[in-house]
Design an enzyme around this catalytic site. Structure first.
Site, PDB file in Angstrom:
ATOM      1  N   SER A   1      11.204  -5.519   3.621  1.00 22.55           N
ATOM      2  CA  SER A   1      10.722  -4.367   4.391  1.00 22.55           C
ATOM      3  C   SER A   1       9.415  -4.584   5.131  1.00 22.55           C
ATOM      4  CB  SER A   1      10.589  -3.144   3.472  1.00 22.55           C
ATOM      5  OG  SER A   1      11.871  -2.692   3.100  1.00 22.55           O
TER       6      SER A   1
ATOM      7  N   SER B   1      11.717  -1.189   5.669  1.00 24.18           N
ATOM      8  CA  SER B   1      11.466   0.232   5.884  1.00 24.18           C
ATOM      9  C   SER B   1      10.097   0.499   6.506  1.00 24.18           C
ATOM     10  CB  SER B   1      11.544   0.974   4.542  1.00 24.18           C
ATOM     11  OG  SER B   1      10.518   0.526   3.648  1.00 24.18           O
TER      12      SER B   1
ATOM     13  N   LYS C   1       1.471   2.805   6.255  1.00 22.93           N
ATOM     14  CA  LYS C   1       2.826   3.300   6.030  1.00 22.93           C
ATOM     15  C   LYS C   1       2.747   4.602   5.226  1.00 22.93           C
ATOM     16  CE  LYS C   1       7.248   1.589   4.127  1.00 22.93           C
ATOM     17  NZ  LYS C   1       7.888   0.401   3.506  1.00 22.93           N
TER      18      LYS C   1
END
Length: 519
Positions: free
Chosen positions: A230, A206, A121
């Protein structure tokens, strides 16, 4: 010597040449052709760590060849074709890393993730020059001098860092109303499954890029981060496995923070086995993150021993049906089918009521200002911001480009003190802990003697997030429109071994996941 003797000698000589010269050469050519054919036929889509390691061992595949094939797939489907847009940046040194892994393997050096492509990420630092942006143009030049602790651990295990995944901007906490998977620097991550109607905005936040990338076979392992939902949200939405570990199991140093009391990183994979292997590789005690010193499982670096098919037999699992979708909805029906699958494997399902007192906590906003400001103060000189106030001002310079959906969360955080001793913050954090643990999850789990609690997707993420407790989500099926649904199991701190057992048992018995059809 008579003619027969001469003939016999010639025959023996011919056989000798064939046996010791021609046959080995022919066999070598045959093996080479076989290996080349097997390389061409190696099924990249859905390949697990075990599949790849076996291909390496049999010399049917090299790390470089594997890396090349994933890079080709990213180009074909992430940048072209359906343009999933899950990958923000490919590591320019990925192939070089793969070459090193091939040399190490030839020298007898291997690891749990040796040669396995991993995508991070874009809030996790690498020391190779790739910026860590958090989805914001303000951090477009945010390069780190060294790897985040978990990045270094993955590399130690042999992983090849393939690149950085797009994510919801500032971990989906810049503003209200933005679609999940959107950032000003990376654009919109699209859903790998289903019709155009839910390709954008429903990939989960996210860690949306990590989830979509693993679902679409752009890497073997994705690393996401979670403050509240997330990892679980994009894992469920993209029909993959996601583990949100206990806060303290995985170091947060070298990761752009949101709220320190709840932040953690975790693995995302297509199978429970792969997620378990990655979890062991990335966990460990880090002097830069003191909470990791409280890790009760700090000596546990291999979770593969918990991959047991019979683990649901006799397991006690609680379900609070108020956390599920309304009766009759397809999502609810899929979760009810998952419950039946677990019962068929011998699990005891208990209907429970989880205490869920409503409380408007400001912990995330207090900690955002406190923790993010501390991070931004240490960014390189070329980064134009060193505080949340700076980010707000930076975004206002080009609002249509940098804050299309506003920045309400940042503006709210900026009005708070950002002081860890602030009485309001201390009271809210204590209340969060009390309601989520001693007056929340602990109560029902202890009273009913539960191994885990079951939820739909990430619907129950908030309480274990505040408690710092672990969860794991596994594919449970698809709606008639093709939207994936996940079943999530949650338990108390450092219960990852038991959660992995239960998740693996369910996964092996149900086998619900199917790959997306990318065209």
């Amino acid at each position: 010597m008579n003619k027969r003797s001469i003939g016999s000698a010639l025959l023996i000589g011919a056989l000798t040449i064939f046996t010791f010269v021609l046959w080995p050469a022919k066999k070598a050519v045959s093996n080479k052709r076989k290996n080349e054919a097997e390389k061409e036929n190696f099924q990249l889509e859905g390949a697990s760590i075990a599949d790849i390691q076996l291909a390496f061992k049999k010399e049917q595949l090299s790390c470089v060849e594997l890396t090349d094939r994933y890079l080709e797939r990213i180009y074909a489907y992430d940048q072209q074709g359906p343009a999933i847009n899950a990958v923000r940046m490919v590591n320019p040194y990925a192939r070089e890393e793969a070459e090193k892994k091939d040399k190490e393997r030839a020298a007898g050096i291997t690891g749990a993730l040796h040669g396995i492509p991993v995508i991070l990420k874009d809030n996790i630092e690498t020391g190779d020059g790739m910026p860590t942006t958090g989805g914001s143009p303000a951090l477009a030049a945010n390069t780190a001098e060294e790897d985040a602790f978990l990045t270094a651990k993955l590399k130690e295990a042999g992983a090849v860092i393939l690149g950085k995944a797009n994510m919801s901007e500032w971990a989906y906490f810049l503003t209200e109303g933005a679609p999940s998977g959107y950032s000003s620097i990376g654009g919109q991550v699209k859903h790998p499954y289903g019709p155009e109607s839910f390709r954008a905005g429903s990939v989960g936040g996210s860690s949306s890029g990590s989830g979509a990338a693993i679902a679409a076979d752009f890497a073997v392992i994705g690393i996401g981060t979670e403050t509240s939902g997330s990892i679980l949200s994009p894992a469920s939405a993209n029909s993959i496995v996601g583990i949100k570990p206990t806060v303290g199991l995985v170091s947060r140093s070298g990761i752009i923070p949101l709220a320190g009391s709840q932040d953690t990183a975790g693995p995302m994979a297509r199978t429970v086995a792969d997620a378990a292997i990655a979890l062991g590789a990335m966990s460990g005690v880090d002097d830069k993150d003191p909470i990791t010193k409280t890790n009760k499982n700090k000596d546990l670096t291999d979770y593969s021993s918990f991959l047991k098919k019979e683990s649901l037999q006799g397991a006690r699992i609680g379900v609070d049906y108020s956390f599920l979708s309304e009766k009759g909805k397809e999502e609810r029906q899929l979760i009810e089918r998952a419950i039946e699958d677990m019962e068929d494997q011998g699990a005891v399902i208990k209907e429970v009521e989880i205490p869920n007192e409503s409380f408007e906590s400001l912990v995330l906003w207090h900690e955002l200002k406190q923790d993010l400001n501390a991070y931004l103060r240490k960014t390189p000189e070329q980064v134009p911001v060193s505080s949340i106030a700076d980010v707000i001002a930076f975004n206002k310079e080009k609002p249509h480009e940098r804050m299309r959906f506003g920045q309400t969360h940042f503006e709210k955080a900026e009005k708070l003190s950002g002081d860890a001793e602030d009485p309001e913050y201390v009271k809210h954090r204590q209340t969060d802990l009390r309601l989520s643990t001693t007056e929340g999850l602990d109560v029902v789990m202890q009273e009913e003697k539960l191994d885990a609690l079951l939820f739909e997707n990430n619907h129950g993420a908030a309480m274990p997030a505040k408690a710092g407790y672990p969860s794991i989500t596994i594919p449970a099926g698809y709606t008639s429109e093709g939207m994936p649904v996940g079943v999530t199991l949650t338990a108390q701190a450092y219960s990852e071994p038991r959660l992995i057992e239960l998740a693996y048992s369910y996964e092996q018995a149900s086998n619900r996941r199917r790959a997306p059809q990318l065209v």
